[in-house]
Write an enzyme that holds these catalytic residues in place. Structure first.
Site, PDB file in Angstrom:
ATOM      1  N   SER A   1       0.833  -1.202   0.000  1.00  0.00           N
ATOM      2  CA  SER A   1       0.000   0.000   0.000  1.00  0.00           C
ATOM      3  C   SER A   1       0.867   1.252   0.000  1.00  0.00           C
ATOM      4  CB  SER A   1      -0.905  -0.030   1.240  1.00  0.00           C
ATOM      5  OG  SER A   1      -1.207   1.280   1.659  1.00  0.00           O
TER       6      SER A   1
HETATM    7  N1  LIG Z   1      -6.107   8.375   2.473  1.00  0.00           N
HETATM    8  C1  LIG Z   1      -5.671   7.208   3.211  1.00  0.00           C
HETATM    9  C2  LIG Z   1      -5.822   6.007   2.322  1.00  0.00           C
HETATM   10  C3  LIG Z   1      -5.712   4.721   3.128  1.00  0.00           C
HETATM   11  C4  LIG Z   1      -6.146   3.550   2.284  1.00  0.00           C
HETATM   12  O1  LIG Z   1      -6.940   3.691   1.313  1.00  0.00           O
HETATM   13  N2  LIG Z   1      -5.655   2.379   2.628  1.00  0.00           N
HETATM   14  C5  LIG Z   1      -6.035   1.219   1.889  1.00  0.00           C
HETATM   15  C6  LIG Z   1      -4.788   0.533   1.325  1.00  0.00           C
HETATM   16  S1  LIG Z   1      -4.030   1.523   0.074  1.00  0.00           S
HETATM   17  C7  LIG Z   1      -6.716   0.237   2.853  1.00  0.00           C
HETATM   18  O2  LIG Z   1      -6.304   0.084   3.986  1.00  0.00           O
HETATM   19  N3  LIG Z   1      -7.761  -0.427   2.388  1.00  0.00           N
HETATM   20  C8  LIG Z   1      -8.419  -1.449   3.132  1.00  0.00           C
HETATM   21  C9  LIG Z   1      -9.792  -1.055   3.565  1.00  0.00           C
HETATM   22  O3  LIG Z   1     -10.153   0.143   3.475  1.00  0.00           O
HETATM   23  O4  LIG Z   1     -10.530  -1.946   4.011  1.00  0.00           O
HETATM   24  C10 LIG Z   1      -4.220   7.389   3.666  1.00  0.00           C
HETATM   25  O5  LIG Z   1      -3.512   8.202   3.078  1.00  0.00           O
HETATM   26  O6  LIG Z   1      -3.832   6.738   4.653  1.00  0.00           O
END
Ligand SMILES: N[C@@H](CCC(=O)N[C@@H](CS)C(=O)NCC(=O)O)C(=O)O
Length: 205
Positions: free
Chosen positions: A12
């Site tokens: 990520s």
């Molecule tokens: N805007 C957030 C984005 C965080 C994000 O989208 N994380 C994703 C991975 S890239 C995630 O954890 N997705 C799993 C979910 O939301 O269940 C940041 O900058 O931390």
């Protein structure tokens, strides 16, 4: 002494952004891998920590924070030296402004098999801005490394690993070389490579 835990998934980009910020600030943290491919972020124990179940998530002695840039600002403010997140409000405002957006998430997790044209155009527009910001500068918000560089490096390395052509963006290429000094650079590149491989596997050739 810090008592930090970073819930992290190396593929990520936001997560690597927080990881790189911690490394640059020089603060140690326990790294806890949350494997998004295995949907570990939806486990009861992680939902209790972060009901929005995303990585990166930081825990500092019971204080929980998510959003990669908020994490970088918090850790820089609490543990960092001034240059990484300047106290001067104009310098800080520039650091805060240098943001970039990611586009590969739907391909990795949403069953999408091609990068849509408008997203490609948007990303190239963002890269054009970044290239202009970097004109005559060593780093994205001035001549010193800041947490804007760590956040943006995490994103750019992901798109490079997907095979994005940045040959027109000579300032970005020069900046990428400068970024090689960032602690955690190698781990970031490895995570980006794994991300790129996973995206390319899902993309229609
Ligand atoms: N805007 C957030 C984005 C965080 C994000 O989208 N994380 C994703 C991975 S890239 C995630 O954890 N997705 C799993 C979910 O939301 O269940 C940041 O900058 O931390």
């Amino acid at each position: 002494m810090s008592n930090l835990k970073l819930y992290h998934f190396p593929l990520s980009a936001p997560s690597r952004g927080a990881f790189l910020a911690l490394k640059s600030i020089g603060v140690s943290a326990e790294i806890i891998i949350i494997d998004l491919f295995k949907k570990e972020q939806l486990s009861e124990s992680f939902i209790k920590i972060n009901p929005q179940h995303c990585v990166p998530t930081l825990e500092d002695d019971g204080f929980v924070l998510w959003e990669s840039r908020a994490i970088a600002c918090y850790v820089a403010e609490k543990y960092g030296k001034d240059s990484l997140y300047p106290k001067d409000i104009k310098k800080r405002a520039i650091v805060n402004q240098r943001l970039i957006r990611a586009i590969c998430y739907p391909i990795l997790f949403g069953g999408v098999t091609e990068i849509q044209k408008h997203l490609m155009d948007e990303l190239n527009t963002t890269l054009t801005f970044l290239d202009q910001f970097l004109e005559g500068l060593n780093f994205v918000a001035g001549d010193n490394l800041t947490i804007a560089d760590t956040a943006i490096l995490a994103s750019i390395s992901s798109i490079l690993a997907v095979g994005w052509d940045i040959s027109l963006f000579t300032n970005i290429q020069r900046w990428l070389k400068n970024c090689e000094v960032i602690p955690g650079y190698k781990e970031n590149m490895e995570g980006a490579q794994r991300f790129g491989d996973a995206v390319k596997k899902n993309l229609k050739s």
